[in-house]
Design an enzyme around this catalytic site. Structure first.
Site, PDB file in Angstrom:
ATOM      1  N   ASP A   1       0.864  -1.192   0.000  1.00 41.13           N
ATOM      2  CA  ASP A   1       0.000   0.000   0.000  1.00 41.13           C
ATOM      3  C   ASP A   1       0.894   1.234   0.000  1.00 41.13           C
ATOM      4  O   ASP A   1       1.951   1.241   0.587  1.00 41.13           O
ATOM      5  CB  ASP A   1      -0.946   0.038   1.203  1.00 41.13           C
ATOM      6  CG  ASP A   1      -1.960  -1.101   1.161  1.00 41.13           C
ATOM      7  OD1 ASP A   1      -2.997  -0.929   0.499  1.00 41.13           O
ATOM      8  OD2 ASP A   1      -1.684  -2.132   1.794  1.00 41.13           O
ATOM      9  N   THR A   2       0.331   2.277  -0.463  1.00 44.45           N
ATOM     10  CA  THR A   2       1.084   3.487  -0.765  1.00 44.45           C
ATOM     11  C   THR A   2       0.118   4.652  -0.686  1.00 44.45           C
ATOM     12  O   THR A   2      -1.085   4.464  -0.722  1.00 44.45           O
ATOM     13  CB  THR A   2       1.662   3.363  -2.194  1.00 44.45           C
ATOM     14  OG1 THR A   2       2.486   2.212  -2.256  1.00 44.45           O
ATOM     15  CG2 THR A   2       2.456   4.573  -2.617  1.00 44.45           C
ATOM     16  N   VAL A   3       0.624   5.877  -0.599  1.00 45.08           N
ATOM     17  CA  VAL A   3      -0.221   7.050  -0.803  1.00 45.08           C
ATOM     18  C   VAL A   3       0.330   7.845  -1.973  1.00 45.08           C
ATOM     19  O   VAL A   3       1.535   8.031  -2.113  1.00 45.08           O
ATOM     20  CB  VAL A   3      -0.308   7.952   0.450  1.00 45.08           C
ATOM     21  CG1 VAL A   3      -1.139   7.287   1.522  1.00 45.08           C
ATOM     22  CG2 VAL A   3       1.062   8.334   0.985  1.00 45.08           C
TER      23      VAL A   3
ATOM     24  N   SER B   1       5.598   5.610   0.412  1.00 44.73           N
ATOM     25  CA  SER B   1       5.078   4.272   0.679  1.00 44.73           C
ATOM     26  C   SER B   1       5.865   3.502   1.719  1.00 44.73           C
ATOM     27  O   SER B   1       7.087   3.606   1.799  1.00 44.73           O
ATOM     28  CB  SER B   1       5.090   3.465  -0.625  1.00 44.73           C
ATOM     29  OG  SER B   1       4.684   2.134  -0.421  1.00 44.73           O
TER      30      SER B   1
ATOM     31  N   MET C   1      -2.023   4.647  -6.574  1.00 51.92           N
ATOM     32  CA  MET C   1      -1.182   3.795  -5.746  1.00 51.92           C
ATOM     33  C   MET C   1      -1.676   2.355  -5.782  1.00 51.92           C
ATOM     34  O   MET C   1      -2.744   2.072  -6.306  1.00 51.92           O
ATOM     35  CB  MET C   1      -1.153   4.312  -4.311  1.00 51.92           C
ATOM     36  CG  MET C   1      -2.514   4.530  -3.657  1.00 51.92           C
ATOM     37  SD  MET C   1      -3.543   3.078  -3.371  1.00 51.92           S
ATOM     38  CE  MET C   1      -2.557   2.214  -2.159  1.00 51.92           C
TER      39      MET C   1
END
Length: 563
Positions: A360-362, A379, A449
């Site tokens: 997961d990432t922003v 991330s 993302m």
């Protein structure tokens, strides 16, 4: 007490945000507010992007943080600048170390093992972006995040769901993971106030001591202490030697627009190859752009994406330690040649090409009133990363090294002082200069993302905007597909075993027709399962009026806002 909710439904409508003086978009409204505040205080897009990066660390630690990596593309009014904030593996890390722990030779490295931690690059990237491109001091830029961490913030509904899901990571991450638990025992519920004073102190150390406040001294010692206790070979020297890289970005054109991505070892090249493949496929068919989400549209898009992944997973590695044929992979001639193997009537077996070597990432973005755009991504990689929290620091350490191959013949094989294949990629588009003496102009900042979904999301939202004339919000709202399984072993062979996930909104008729063409389809996915399709943000700038159009993904808690 948090608010109890039933299943989250993803069926509301949102108009694009509009403004002229500046716009921000992120997956957390309080982070968007932090960026907007910085713009109103006289900061530019670079300042606001870093303010949002830090605020997202506080409000969405389930995806991002200063213990991870960060990349940015920044359009300064003339050229696109590229900031590469990813770290290397420890100098003592190699395949023998991995094998000595019982991994390799068909046994994968566990997702959250301490050996997967590479040197976190985000802290240096934040510092360097503000120092090189900002107008304000780092103290001013990080002030909103410090305030959120110290005073607390109400947790968003989707973030609360992800926090609960990531609790096993935290509980396996050592004794200091209590910093990221409510009452030291559980995940916060939606609407509950969460504080993280240790993270506020980490930010202060970066402000007061610069990069040395993170890569040397007490924080560095805490990182090494936590990692070595968990079996890592990371040392203080590994951290002290870290630097941000400033590389030329890579680019292709699509429908006359310049599309920019960050270069290898990231998978930005995958998105560009997929767009060139799609352009070649449309030209090959000779029928023009197909109807949106028709069988022909989705078949071509899926096949072009699979083709791009097969090349990227075979050839992308740290270009300082391996030969990556970037220019050949990006050429239109190569795309046309590769698309010759595709069949418009059925799915085909896709293998990596042989170019000449001459979750997961922003993601978040900002465009200011002067037309400067910053497209940025930060991330931990998989949720909380490893879940390992250094003593007194308030952040988790990423697991980015899981993307190394364990095949000794692969250019991306794990090794010392090496950057792994990297999934996080910001995107940016410009209108090309019209002639001598003319400057290129910012068109949009965009990103989606989600691990190996990211280049797929990039291709789909650009396709939506340029081929189907969607505004940023509509482009993000549209249902997506995801070629799943392409990152299972970080090799081109993953593509042959992959399947296709489709989101609610893609018709059953089209799904059945795709299955009849040989695609393995799962879905339609609904509710929280839609997280697999990523979460994006887009800000578009009208070159004639300067009006900014913003969109924020409905699959997240986020917000685009301008003034």
């Amino acid at each position: 007490m948090g608010t109890s909710q039933g299943p989250t439904k993803f069926n509301s409508r949102r108009s694009p945000a509009l403004g002229t003086n500046g716009m921000v978009a992120s997956s957390q409204p309080l982070a968007s507010e932090a960026g907007l505040r910085i713009l109103r205080q006289g900061g530019n897009a670079a300042d606001a992007a870093v303010a949002m990066a830090a605020a997202l660390n506080v409000t969405e630690p389930t995806s991002t943080g200063i213990g991870g990596d960060a990349f940015a593309l920044l359009f300064d009014g003339e050229e696109v600048q590229c900031i590469m904030g990813s770290g290397k593996s420890p100098a003592g890390m190699n395949l023998d170390v991995v094998r000595s722990r019982g991994y390799g030779d068909g046994v994968p490295l566990p997702f959250y093992d301490a050996l997967t931690v590479t040197v976190p690059g985000a802290a240096a990237a934040w510092h360097d972006i503000v120092a090189r491109h900002g107008r304000l001091s780092l103290a001013e830029v990080l002030a909103p995040a410090i305030e959120l961490a110290e005073n607390g913030f109400p947790v968003g509904p989707i973030t609360a769901h992800l926090w609960e899901g990531g609790l096993p990571q935290l509980k396996g991450g050592g004794p200091h993971a209590v910093d990221l638990m409510k009452d030291g025992t559980r995940a916060p519920r939606a609407g509950e106030i969460m504080r993280n004073p240790n993270l506020a102190n980490t930010f202060r150390q970066l402000v007061e001591q610069g990069k040395d406040g993170f890569y040397k001294g007490a924080i560095a010692e805490a990182i090494v202490e936590a990692l070595q206790a968990a079996g890592s070979v990371m040392t203080l020297e590994d951290l002290a030697g870290h630097t941000t890289h400033f590389e030329p970005p890579i680019c292709t054109t699509y429908r006359g627009m310049e599309v920019w991505e960050v270069p290898p070892p990231t998978q930005g090249i995958t998105a560009l190859m997929a767009l060139s493949n799609l352009e070649a496929a449309i030209a090959r068919d000779g029928k023009g752009v197909p109807e949106f989400h028709s069988t022909a549209h989705l078949h071509d898009s899926i096949e072009c994406m699979r083709l791009a992944f097969s090349d990227a997973l075979q050839h992308v590695a740290d270009p300082r330690l391996a030969t990556v044929p970037t220019s050949t992979l990006l050429s239109k001639e190569y795309a046309a040649k590769r698309c010759e193997m595709l069949d418009p009537s059925k799915a085909v077996a896709v293998e990596a090409g042989r170019p000449d070597t001459g979750a997961d990432t922003v993601y978040f973005c900002v465009v200011d009133g002067d037309g400067m755009g910053c497209s940025m991504i930060n991330s931990n990689y998989m949720g909380f990363g490893t879940g390992i929290v250094p003593r007194g620091c308030g952040f988790t350490l990423q697991n980015r090294g899981h993307n190394f191959s364990l095949d000794p013949k692969h250019p991306n094989c794990v090794g010392p002082s090496k950057r792994p294949y990297h999934t996080i990629i910001p995107g940016l588009c410009t209108y090309p200069s019209k002639g001598a003496g003319e400057k290129r102009v910012l068109a949009n900042c965009f990103g989606v993302m989600g691990g190996f979904m990211q280049p797929q999301g990039h291709m789909q939202v650009i396709n939506n905007m340029l081929d189907y004339s969607m505004d940023p919000q509509a482009a993000l709202d549209a249902p997506r597909f995801c070629v799943e399984g392409v990152g299972d072993t970080a090799s081109a062979e993953d593509v042959a075993r992959s399947k296709v996930l489709v989101e609610e909104g893609i018709s059953e008729e089209v799904k059945a027709e795709l299955e009849g063409m040989g695609h393995t389809i799962t879905g339609p996915l609904t509710g929280y399962s839609r997280q697999v399709f990523g979460r994006g943000q887009i800000i578009k700038r009208d070159p004639e009026t300067g009006t900014l159009w913003g969109g924020s993904d409905p699959r997240a808690d986020g917000l685009a806002i301008g003034w």
